[in-house]
Design a protein around this motif. Structure first.
Motif, mmCIF file in Angstrom:
data_model
loop_
_atom_site.group_PDB
_atom_site.id
_atom_site.type_symbol
_atom_site.label_atom_id
_atom_site.label_comp_id
_atom_site.label_asym_id
_atom_site.label_seq_id
_atom_site.Cartn_x
_atom_site.Cartn_y
_atom_site.Cartn_z
ATOM 1 N N PRO A 617 18.510 -19.594 -20.278
ATOM 2 C CA PRO A 617 16.995 -20.048 -19.501
ATOM 3 C C PRO A 617 17.272 -19.499 -17.925
ATOM 4 O O PRO A 617 18.447 -19.147 -17.675
ATOM 5 C CB PRO A 617 17.336 -21.557 -19.389
ATOM 6 C CG PRO A 617 18.794 -21.872 -19.676
ATOM 7 C CD PRO A 617 19.221 -20.785 -20.712
ATOM 8 N N THR A 618 16.072 -19.255 -17.481
ATOM 9 C CA THR A 618 16.095 -18.623 -16.006
ATOM 10 C C THR A 618 15.568 -19.722 -15.126
ATOM 11 O O THR A 618 15.673 -19.654 -13.989
ATOM 12 C CB THR A 618 15.190 -17.536 -16.068
ATOM 13 O OG1 THR A 618 13.955 -18.159 -16.343
ATOM 14 C CG2 THR A 618 15.534 -16.574 -16.821
ATOM 15 N N TYR A 624 15.132 -28.885 -19.189
ATOM 16 C CA TYR A 624 16.112 -27.934 -19.697
ATOM 17 C C TYR A 624 17.500 -28.932 -19.631
ATOM 18 O O TYR A 624 18.153 -28.750 -20.865
ATOM 19 C CB TYR A 624 16.469 -27.019 -18.628
ATOM 20 C CG TYR A 624 17.575 -26.314 -18.653
ATOM 21 C CD1 TYR A 624 18.206 -25.393 -19.963
ATOM 22 C CD2 TYR A 624 18.905 -26.454 -17.689
ATOM 23 C CE1 TYR A 624 19.661 -25.080 -19.784
ATOM 24 C CE2 TYR A 624 20.397 -25.943 -17.815
ATOM 25 C CZ TYR A 624 20.432 -25.120 -18.853
ATOM 26 O OH TYR A 624 21.736 -24.585 -18.880
ATOM 27 N N PHE A 625 17.586 -29.887 -18.849
ATOM 28 C CA PHE A 625 18.767 -30.527 -18.792
ATOM 29 C C PHE A 625 18.838 -31.881 -20.076
ATOM 30 O O PHE A 625 19.639 -32.251 -20.431
ATOM 31 C CB PHE A 625 18.920 -31.356 -17.423
ATOM 32 C CG PHE A 625 19.242 -30.612 -16.410
ATOM 33 C CD1 PHE A 625 20.498 -29.776 -16.341
ATOM 34 C CD2 PHE A 625 18.380 -30.213 -15.417
ATOM 35 C CE1 PHE A 625 20.859 -28.666 -15.560
ATOM 36 C CE2 PHE A 625 18.750 -29.234 -14.315
ATOM 37 C CZ PHE A 625 19.920 -28.597 -14.503
ATOM 38 N N GLU A 626 17.340 -32.150 -20.263
ATOM 39 C CA GLU A 626 17.387 -33.449 -21.278
ATOM 40 C C GLU A 626 17.898 -33.040 -22.445
ATOM 41 O O GLU A 626 17.286 -32.085 -23.126
ATOM 42 C CB GLU A 626 15.604 -33.959 -20.975
ATOM 43 C CG GLU A 626 15.633 -35.122 -21.909
ATOM 44 C CD GLU A 626 14.067 -35.894 -21.919
ATOM 45 O OE1 GLU A 626 14.041 -36.684 -22.715
ATOM 46 O OE2 GLU A 626 13.651 -35.139 -21.081
ATOM 47 N N GLY A 661 12.552 -23.161 -9.442
ATOM 48 C CA GLY A 661 13.500 -23.726 -10.031
ATOM 49 C C GLY A 661 14.760 -22.776 -10.233
ATOM 50 O O GLY A 661 15.597 -22.963 -11.336
ATOM 51 N N HIS A 662 14.875 -21.668 -9.754
ATOM 52 C CA HIS A 662 15.765 -20.607 -9.721
ATOM 53 C C HIS A 662 16.969 -21.098 -8.743
ATOM 54 O O HIS A 662 16.859 -21.561 -7.835
ATOM 55 C CB HIS A 662 15.260 -19.207 -9.166
ATOM 56 C CG HIS A 662 14.062 -18.729 -10.230
ATOM 57 N ND1 HIS A 662 13.195 -18.193 -9.251
ATOM 58 C CD2 HIS A 662 14.081 -18.690 -11.448
ATOM 59 C CE1 HIS A 662 12.169 -17.714 -10.465
ATOM 60 N NE2 HIS A 662 12.756 -18.125 -11.685
ATOM 61 N N VAL A 663 18.146 -20.782 -9.382
ATOM 62 C CA VAL A 663 19.289 -21.212 -8.859
ATOM 63 C C VAL A 663 19.646 -20.467 -7.404
ATOM 64 O O VAL A 663 19.503 -19.266 -7.353
ATOM 65 C CB VAL A 663 20.732 -20.988 -9.371
ATOM 66 C CG1 VAL A 663 21.758 -21.242 -8.810
ATOM 67 C CG2 VAL A 663 20.623 -21.800 -10.803
ATOM 68 N N ASP A 699 19.898 -15.981 -13.198
ATOM 69 C CA ASP A 699 19.249 -15.330 -12.199
ATOM 70 C C ASP A 699 19.433 -13.928 -11.988
ATOM 71 O O ASP A 699 20.515 -13.586 -12.271
ATOM 72 C CB ASP A 699 19.482 -16.218 -11.108
ATOM 73 C CG ASP A 699 20.939 -16.164 -10.370
ATOM 74 O OD1 ASP A 699 20.891 -15.240 -9.439
ATOM 75 O OD2 ASP A 699 21.553 -17.047 -10.396
ATOM 76 N N GLU A 700 18.694 -13.040 -11.170
ATOM 77 C CA GLU A 700 18.918 -11.918 -11.231
ATOM 78 C C GLU A 700 20.186 -11.409 -10.181
ATOM 79 O O GLU A 700 20.369 -10.393 -10.299
ATOM 80 C CB GLU A 700 17.609 -11.314 -10.675
ATOM 81 C CG GLU A 700 17.314 -11.772 -8.957
ATOM 82 C CD GLU A 700 16.001 -11.155 -8.528
ATOM 83 O OE1 GLU A 700 15.747 -11.708 -7.175
ATOM 84 O OE2 GLU A 700 15.383 -10.333 -9.258
#
Length: 1022
Positions: A617-618, A624-626, A661-663, A699-700
């Motif tokens: 996932p990006t 995503y967590f659930e 939502g990107h890290v 992430d990129e």
């Protein structure tokens, strides 16, 4: 030496992921069948062996899978959920009952994993017949070697050995033994042995007289073997897949780092996971860019930029020098203002090449004529041989640098050269005698030159080791061998990317363990580029590809993979994280000396890694967590919806994800520094799993930290220098390096009164709110406005308070948490909470977590103002060791100040900006002749206080007159105003002042200053 194998958790998880797929399958041992032995084989066996008819005819096949397709799919989905892998919608059963994929990065031990999986499947379910199918001779020989090396290891675990053999159409007795044995039995076969056009490949399907008129494939198929595919992406052709079905597989297991065709994936350990978990070596790349300048033939190669405490930056530069009888290329150490025209003895091509600047941070040397050259760059008239020589030289230099570090740890250092033509390294005259080769000559010339730089007048164990090694014996080659015993180029069949010549692999693998001994002089290995796939060694620390004419088809991951394995010492022990701690990737670093530029090589390598990564996932979202299943200790916990939202808001609140939502980089920085913000209470118990889930988001920039530029200016360590041992600093250090305890007495009733008043005045807790915005479809609604986000127009909004739901199940230990944060008894906390106004206490319901944190802060502030006058320090027996100065690792030296009088060469000033307060403070001390020596005190040097540990900034020894010294402990702050400092910080400083000024009123002074001039004013007053 003998390799030792450590049981690794991730490998055990990979094994269990396969074993759990068959949960519910009964244990069935020795499923027998009446074996067709063939008339000739039967009669011959009857004459030679004392066996009964029943024993002669008996075979043992794998028991069938009794689970139906629905049960298998359910088990697979359970395993996938446990491993956070996307669920398979249907069962892949084109190759037996199921076809399972295991993805593991190169160098993490997938061969070990599938061998252990065989033992576990045998132990749990009784299955005993396995076939390992490989795409090449290279991998086949490597697998066979692995079985040999791991025999004793698995014997200790399982009390049995696997019977294994390599299929050979001329040695068919092995197949009969495979069928008749009730033991764990493994056949290793390369795809060419049953899928090629040659006569030997066809024999597996032929009725052979010497095999009792039977077909080998029929005898093999009767065993219902479990087929293990090693590197299945290289065996995906229709013909190969059709041929594999003839083995009649019970089910199939596929192991690779780069699956191309996916089946039912049950375990993933991709390149990113392996790097983050420190399961493979970190990669450092030295690339070489060639730039031909117009109007000049001047050759230049910038090897490196040197940093020294006593000199400005210097550079190792190779250029041409004109002598009476020749023009030689030589390396010289040069500095600013040096003139290459003069240094080259008047060669016109260097006229105007006057060095203007050497920048160690950017890695660039600039001449006054505007020409720039970066580290690792080659300018001018450059031939292909020049580049190969540069590559060989850099490989040897990297080797010596790494070897010097590892020798005392008992770790042998190896370097590997891949070449495209054997004649570049091994040449023969007409009579078959070996003569000197191009690369052999280059290697020995460069080796001898670099060796002389490492040898000194001191006879250290490492230098003695170097002196004892003959240059001719320290390099060797592994190549295919012809009938006359000469090394030759490996032959590659059309459509293949590696050689099938067994003579090369036998030599390579035979010496695998012996090469790791420090008694063996071989440290540099030359091998044919076609053999990349078939050879690796855990102690390869340098890989260099020497190729004439370039090779655009080279697989970078394949090259790099030969050196990714974690190294071992002389006892065969892995030098991984549990042995080396934080040093694991300082020791386990692979340097790749590329044949192209750094950026091109890294870009290509990262692209290959990124394309092969498991689908990640990006974005971080509550969805995503659930539902994710986390293994916490021995328990498996499923993330609830409430927890998922709590994780998401935690990431948003601490800027760990951006608005999309990107890290963020902040998350990665806090992860590296182990300084994450505290998790909310409802997910604290699953902290490890939370961060694992975040790390699962791609992430990129995720690949950026995996590969370093080997040409960056490096400083190995910020060691203590001679200043530390000056008597003035030793006197000061002996004054202050004691450890302390404290005792403090204050009136609890007074604290309660002051805390109540402070909370009533200062406490404010924000209420949780949400905003509702309404909008209507715009009049210019069309495809373009929809894509641009302008299709709707917001026309009204309203903000609402978010009332806490009555059904909330979250409970807080309000008194306990405040007591823990303030170090007060529950009785005192209760008294404070009872005393505050009902209005303030009601804020707890609005936002419990914010209420608790702010009340703790306010109580501690009042506590801080009361303790200083009553605190007493007591010296303990403990002292600080000098090692605390060098304990901090992974510092960015590009942001350090090169000091003169500090006890270490470099000062890491607080704040990132050059000329910050601390940077300027150090500069001023270096310039003042009254300062004898100083130290930027490390963070590990701390003074305990009731409101938290305190670390002062500086320890300084001043010369006062001709005899007397004054020793000063300084705290540098941006402001001298007490109101600008928080009460807690003020209290820490006051405690430190009380401690240091009590040590020695006359000799040690402590104070807070905002500049060096301010410090001098205080000094003059003493």
């Amino acid at each position: 030496m003998k390799f030792k194998f450590t049981i690794q958790n991730y490998q055990t998880e990979a094994v269990n992921s396969v074993v759990k797929v068959f949960a519910g399958q009964p244990f069935q041992d020795k499923i027998s069948y009446r074996r067709d032995t063939g008339t000739q084989t039967f009669e011959r066996t009857l004459l030679n062996l004392d066996l009964s008819d029943e024993e002669l005819y008996m075979g043992f096949a794998n028991a069938p899978v009794v689970l139906n397709a629905h049960q298998l799919l359910k088990n697979i989905q359970d395993v996938q959920n446990d491993n956070n892998i996307k669920e398979s919608p249907a069962l892949a059963k084109h190759m037996g009952a199921c076809s399972l994929d295991v993805e593991m990065e190169t160098g993490t031990g997938k061969t070990y994993v599938y061998i252990k999986t065989m033992f576990e499947l045998n132990k749990q379910y009784g299955w005993s017949k396995f076939i390992v199918v490989v795409p090449s001779i290279a991998i086949r020989e490597g697998v066979q070697k692995s079985f040999q090396m791991m025999q004793d290891h698995f014997m200790e675990q399982y009390g049995k050995k696997a019977r294994f053999f390599v299929y050979n159409s001329k040695n068919l007795t092995d197949i009969d033994n495979f069928s008749s044995s009730a033991d764990l039995s493994v056949m290793i076969i390369n795809v060419q042995a049953f899928n090629a056009r040659g006569k030997n490949a066809r024999r597996i399907r032929m009725e052979l007289d010497e095999f009792g008129s039977r077909k080998p494939i029929d005898v093999i198929a009767a065993n219902r073997p479990i087929v293990i595919m090693d590197e299945p992406q290289k065996m995906g052709g229709k013909k190969t897949q059709k041929s594999l079905l003839e083995f009649n597989p019970l089910f199939t297991l596929n192991y690779s780092a780069t699956h191309k065709e996916h089946h039912d994936l049950v375990y993933v350990l991709d390149a990113l996971d392996a790097y983050r978990m420190k399961l493979v070596k970190k990669i450092e790349v030295k690339g070489f860019d060639i730039k031909n300048l117009r109007g000049t033939d001047g050759y230049l190669f910038l090897e490196e930029i040197l940093i020294s405490q006593k000199k400005p930056p210097m550079a190792r530069l190779e250029f041409e020098i004109g002598y009476d009888k020749s023009i030689n290329r030589e390396t010289r150490v040069v500095g600013v203002d040096d003139d290459l025209y003069a240094l080259s003895k008047g060669m016109e091509q260097y006229r105007g090449y006057h060095i203007n600047d050497i920048d160690p941070i950017k890695g660039v040397l600039t001449f006054t004529n505007g020409v720039e050259i970066h580290t690792g760059e080659v300018l001018g008239d450059v031939s292909e041989k020049d580049i190969r020589r540069v590559q060989i030289r850099e490989t040897i230099k990297s080797h010596f640098s790494k070897e010097k570090e590892l020798f005392n740890r008992g770790i042998k250092t190896l370097s590997l050269f891949f070449i495209d033509k054997v004649e570049h390294y091994r040449k023969y005259d007409e009579d078959g005698n070996e003569i000197q080769s191009e690369y052999g000559r280059m290697f020995e010339e460069e080796y001898t030159s670099i060796l002389n730089e490492y040898l000194t007048l001191f006879n250290t164990p490492y230098e003695q080791y170097l002196r004892d090694i003959d240059v001719h014996k320290t390099h060797t080659g592994y190549f295919s061998i012809d009938k006359k015993g000469r090394a030759i180029d490996s032959k590659i069949k059309r459509g293949q990317d590696s050689s099938d010549d067994e003579s090369a692999y036998e030599l390579i693998l035979k010496d695998k363990e012996r090469l790791l001994s420090l008694d063996n002089p071989v440290r540099f290995i030359f091998s044919h580029s076609a053999l990349r796939e078939g050879w690796d060694n855990p102690n390869v620390f340098q890989i260099c590809t020497l190729k004439h004419g370039g090779d655009s088809t080279t697989n970078k991951r394949q090259e790099v993979g030969r050196g990714l394995r974690i190294c071992v010492n002389q006892s065969g022990d892995r030098m991984d994280e549990h042995v080396l701690g934080d040093e694991v990737q300082d020791v386990n670093k692979l340097t790749v000396i590329a044949s192209d530029g750094y950026k091109d090589f890294v870009s290509s390598l990262q692209k290959e890694i990124g394309e092969d990564l498991y689908e990640r996932p990006t974005k971080a979202t509550p969805e995503y967590f659930e539902g994710k299943r986390l293994k916490i200790g021995d328990d498996v916990v499923t993330v609830t919806s409430d927890q998922a939202y709590s994780i998401y808001f935690y990431l948003v609140k601490n800027d760990y994800i951006d608005e999309d939502g990107h890290v963020t980089e902040k998350y990665h920085m806090d992860e590296e520094n182990k300084s994450f913000a505290p998790l909310p209470d409802k997910v604290k118990d699953i902290a490890e799993g939370v961060y694992a889930l975040v790390n699962g988001i791609f992430d990129e920039h995720a690949l950026d930290g995996m590969i370093e530029d080997g040409h960056t200016t490096k400083i190995q360590e910020n060691a203590l220098n001679d200043n530390f041992y000056k008597k003035e600093f030793q006197t000061l250090w002996n004054y202050i390096n004691h450890k302390w305890t404290y005792s403090v007495h204050f009136d609890s009733d007074e604290l309660i009164k002051k805390a109540i008043k402070h909370i009533d005045e200062k406490l404010f807790v924000s209420q949780l709110q949400y905003t509702v915005t309404a909008g209507t479809q715009g009049e210019d609604w069309n495809a373009d406005t929809v894509k641009s986000g302008e299709g709707f127009v917001a026309d009204k909004g309203h903000t609402y308070r978010l009332e806490r739901g009555e059904t909330s199940q979250v409970k807080y230990d309000l008194i306990g948490k405040i007591g823990t944060g303030t170090h007060l008894t529950r009785k005192t906390v209760v008294a404070i909470l009872k005393g505050i106004s009902p209005f303030k206490f009601a804020m707890y319901q609005n936002n419990p977590e914010e209420f608790i944190s702010k009340v703790i802060k306010l109580i501690n502030e009042e506590k801080a103002t009361m303790i200083v006058d009553d605190i007493t320090y007591n010296k303990t027996d403990g002292t600080y060791d000098s090692s605390i100065f060098t304990a901090e690792k992974n510092k960015d030296f590009s942001k350090a100040y090169l000091a003169k009088k500090n006890v270490q060469d470099y000062v890491f000033a607080d704040g990132t900006a050059e000329k910050s307060i601390e940077w300027k403070f150090a500069e001023d001390m270096d310039l003042d002749d009254k300062v004898v020596v100083y130290a930027k005190l490390p963070r590990g040097f701390q003074i305990p206080t009731p409101v938290g540990n305190y670390a002062p900034d500086w320890a300084i020894a001043f010369q006062k007159g001709t005899v007397k010294h004054i020793y000063f402990i300084a705290e540098t702050k941006g402001s001298m105003k007490s109101m600008d400092l928080r009460p807690i910080e003020q209290a820490k400083i006051k405690c430190a002042k009380k401690l240091f000024n009590d040590i020695s009123t006359d000799d040690v002074v402590y104070d807070q200053v905002d500049s060096y001039q301010n410090l001098l004013s205080l000094m003059n007053a003493i």
